[in-house]
Write a protein that holds these residues in place. Structure first.
Motif, mmCIF file in Angstrom:
data_model
loop_
_atom_site.group_PDB
_atom_site.id
_atom_site.type_symbol
_atom_site.label_atom_id
_atom_site.label_comp_id
_atom_site.label_asym_id
_atom_site.label_seq_id
_atom_site.Cartn_x
_atom_site.Cartn_y
_atom_site.Cartn_z
ATOM 1 N N VAL A 187 -10.673 22.995 -54.977
ATOM 2 C CA VAL A 187 -10.630 21.615 -54.476
ATOM 3 C C VAL A 187 -11.692 21.417 -53.398
ATOM 4 N N SER A 188 -11.830 22.398 -52.516
ATOM 5 C CA SER A 188 -12.831 22.309 -51.444
ATOM 6 C C SER A 188 -14.245 22.241 -52.008
ATOM 7 N N THR A 189 -14.503 23.048 -53.027
ATOM 8 C CA THR A 189 -15.817 23.040 -53.675
ATOM 9 C C THR A 189 -16.086 21.691 -54.343
ATOM 10 N N THR A 190 -15.059 21.145 -54.974
ATOM 11 C CA THR A 190 -15.202 19.841 -55.629
ATOM 12 C C THR A 190 -15.462 18.749 -54.592
ATOM 13 N N LYS A 191 -14.775 18.830 -53.449
ATOM 14 C CA LYS A 191 -14.990 17.851 -52.386
ATOM 15 C C LYS A 191 -16.445 17.880 -51.915
ATOM 16 N N LYS A 192 -16.984 19.078 -51.752
ATOM 17 C CA LYS A 192 -18.373 19.212 -51.322
ATOM 18 C C LYS A 192 -19.310 18.561 -52.329
ATOM 19 N N ARG A 193 -19.026 18.771 -53.616
ATOM 20 C CA ARG A 193 -19.853 18.183 -54.670
ATOM 21 C C ARG A 193 -19.738 16.658 -54.665
ATOM 22 N N ILE A 194 -18.543 16.144 -54.417
ATOM 23 C CA ILE A 194 -18.326 14.695 -54.332
ATOM 24 C C ILE A 194 -19.136 14.111 -53.181
ATOM 25 N N PHE A 195 -19.083 14.776 -52.034
ATOM 26 C CA PHE A 195 -19.833 14.320 -50.863
ATOM 27 C C PHE A 195 -21.324 14.246 -51.175
ATOM 28 N N GLU A 196 -21.837 15.265 -51.865
ATOM 29 C CA GLU A 196 -23.262 15.301 -52.184
ATOM 30 C C GLU A 196 -23.650 14.175 -53.132
ATOM 31 N N LYS A 197 -22.838 13.953 -54.156
ATOM 32 C CA LYS A 197 -23.146 12.911 -55.138
ATOM 33 C C LYS A 197 -23.084 11.517 -54.524
ATOM 34 N N LEU A 198 -22.101 11.293 -53.648
ATOM 35 C CA LEU A 198 -21.902 9.967 -53.065
ATOM 36 C C LEU A 198 -22.668 9.769 -51.757
ATOM 37 N N LYS A 199 -23.309 10.838 -51.300
ATOM 38 C CA LYS A 199 -24.097 10.777 -50.065
ATOM 39 C C LYS A 199 -23.242 10.334 -48.872
ATOM 40 N N VAL A 200 -22.063 10.950 -48.748
ATOM 41 C CA VAL A 200 -21.192 10.713 -47.594
ATOM 42 C C VAL A 200 -21.053 12.019 -46.823
ATOM 43 N N ASP A 201 -20.710 11.910 -45.544
ATOM 44 C CA ASP A 201 -20.659 13.093 -44.684
ATOM 45 C C ASP A 201 -19.250 13.528 -44.300
ATOM 46 N N ASN A 202 -18.263 12.648 -44.518
ATOM 47 C CA ASN A 202 -16.907 12.990 -44.096
ATOM 48 C C ASN A 202 -15.885 12.218 -44.925
ATOM 49 N N LEU A 203 -14.625 12.552 -44.731
ATOM 50 C CA LEU A 203 -13.556 11.922 -45.510
ATOM 51 C C LEU A 203 -13.420 10.433 -45.223
ATOM 52 N N ALA A 204 -13.646 10.051 -43.967
ATOM 53 C CA ALA A 204 -13.534 8.628 -43.617
ATOM 54 C C ALA A 204 -14.516 7.792 -44.438
ATOM 55 N N GLU A 205 -15.752 8.277 -44.567
ATOM 56 C CA GLU A 205 -16.754 7.569 -45.355
ATOM 57 C C GLU A 205 -16.380 7.559 -46.832
ATOM 58 N N LEU A 206 -15.840 8.690 -47.320
ATOM 59 C CA LEU A 206 -15.421 8.764 -48.720
ATOM 60 C C LEU A 206 -14.305 7.773 -49.005
ATOM 61 N N ILE A 207 -13.311 7.736 -48.130
ATOM 62 C CA ILE A 207 -12.172 6.838 -48.332
ATOM 63 C C ILE A 207 -12.624 5.377 -48.349
ATOM 64 N N GLU A 208 -13.519 5.006 -47.426
ATOM 65 C CA GLU A 208 -14.022 3.633 -47.394
ATOM 66 C C GLU A 208 -14.777 3.299 -48.673
ATOM 67 N N LEU A 209 -15.603 4.224 -49.148
ATOM 68 C CA LEU A 209 -16.379 3.973 -50.345
ATOM 69 C C LEU A 209 -15.481 3.820 -51.570
ATOM 70 N N VAL A 210 -14.482 4.687 -51.692
ATOM 71 C CA VAL A 210 -13.558 4.600 -52.833
ATOM 72 C C VAL A 210 -12.808 3.277 -52.807
ATOM 73 N N LYS A 211 -12.318 2.871 -51.653
ATOM 74 C CA LYS A 211 -11.572 1.617 -51.562
ATOM 75 C C LYS A 211 -12.462 0.421 -51.854
ATOM 76 N N ASP A 212 -13.737 0.503 -51.474
ATOM 77 C CA ASP A 212 -14.674 -0.594 -51.725
ATOM 78 C C ASP A 212 -14.974 -0.771 -53.203
ATOM 79 N N HIS A 213 -14.837 0.301 -53.984
ATOM 80 C CA HIS A 213 -15.246 0.238 -55.391
ATOM 81 C C HIS A 213 -14.100 0.414 -56.368
ATOM 82 N N GLN A 214 -12.872 0.271 -55.895
ATOM 83 C CA GLN A 214 -11.742 0.378 -56.794
ATOM 84 C C GLN A 214 -11.628 -0.877 -57.656
#
Length: 214
Positions: A187-214
Motif C-alpha cells: 500500500v505504501s509503495t502504491t501511495k508513492k506511485r500515486i503521488f508521483e503520477k498526480l504530482k502531489v506531495d502529501n495526503l492533504a493534496e491528494l484528498i483535495e484532488l480526489v474530491k475535486d475530480h469525483q
C-alpha cells in the motif's frame, strides 16, 4: 468597450470576500446599462439566489469556506440551464480551468486579470454565452490528445484509483491493507506511485484532488 443596451441583466456575484464583489459591481457599471446585482457569500446562498431569481450570469469564486464551488456548478445548471457561469478565482488556470468547464461552467477567469480583460470576459459571457481565455483554449486543444489534463485521476490504474479513494475517505495504510488483503508496504509503495503520477506531495493534496475530480 460600449455598454450593452439590451434588457435588464440579472447577475449573481458569489464570493466570500465582500471587497471582491464590490469591485466587480463597479466594473459591471461599465458593461451594462441596465442590470441587477445579487450577492452571495457561500455555496448555499449561491444556490438559493439561483433558485429564486432568473440569473443570466453567475460570477462565482472557486472556493468558499463551506466547500468547493465545483460541486454546485452542475446543480446550478439543473436549476437553471440557461444561467451562464463564469468562475472568477485566484487559483491556477492551467491546473483547474478544464475541470470547471467539464463540470458545466461557461468560462474561467483569473482574479489577476486586468480590468479590461474582466470587462471583456463579462461582455462575452452575455453576448456569446462563454469566455475561453487563450491559455484555456490551448489546454482544451491539448486535452483532445491527453484526457489526463481534464481529470488527472485518469492516469491511475484501477487499483491505484481505489486506494486513492480510500485515502480520500480518511483511511490509513493499515486499514487499506486489511480491507484489500494487501501487505502494508505494498500500500505504501502504491501511495508513492500515486503521488508521483498526480504530482502531489502529501495526503492533504491528494484528498483535495480526489474530491475535486469525483
Amino acid at each position: 468597450m460600449s455598454q450593452l443596451k439590451s434588457g435588464t441583466v440579472n447577475i449573481l456575484l458569489a464570493d466570500d470576500h465582500s471587497l471582491i464583489r464590490q469591485g466587480i459591481s463597479f466594473i459591471l457599471e461599465d458593461v451594462f446599462q441596465n442590470h441587477i446585482v445579487h450577492h452571495a457569500s457561500n455555496l448555499q446562498q449561491t444556490l438559493d439566489v439561483v433558485r429564486i431569481n432568473q440569473i443570466d450570469i453567475a460570477i462565482i469564486d472557486a472556493h468558499f469556506p463551506d466547500g468547493n464551488s465545483l460541486t454546485i456548478v452542475p446543480e446550478i445548471k439543473k436549476i437553471r440551464s440557461e444561467t451562464k457561469i463564469l468562475i472568477f478565482t485566484g487559483i491556477d488556470e492551467s491546473s483547474h480551468s478544464l475541470k470547471f468547464l467539464n463540470a458545466g461552467a461557461n468560462g474561467f477567469l483569473s482574479k489577476m486579470s486586468e480590468e479590461e480583460e474582466i470587462k471583456r470576459a463579462i461582455f462575452k459571457m452575455k453576448e456569446e454565452g462563454e469566455y475561453i481565455s487563450a491559455a484555456t483554449q490551448i489546454l482544451l486543444m491539448n486535452s483532445l490528445k491527453d484526457r489526463n489534463l481534464i481529470n488527472p485521476l485518469f492516469s491511475l490504474t484501477d487499483r491505484e484509483r481505489q486506494i486513492a479513494d480510500m485515502y480520500a475517505k480518511g483511511l490509513g495504510n493499515l486499514e487499506i491493507a486489511n480491507l484489500l488483503d494487501l501487505r502494508q508496504n505494498t500500500v505504501s509503495t502504491t501511495k508513492k506511485r500515486i503521488f508521483e503520477k498526480l504530482k502531489v506531495d502529501n495526503l492533504a493534496e491528494l484528498i483535495e484532488l480526489v474530491k475535486d475530480h469525483q
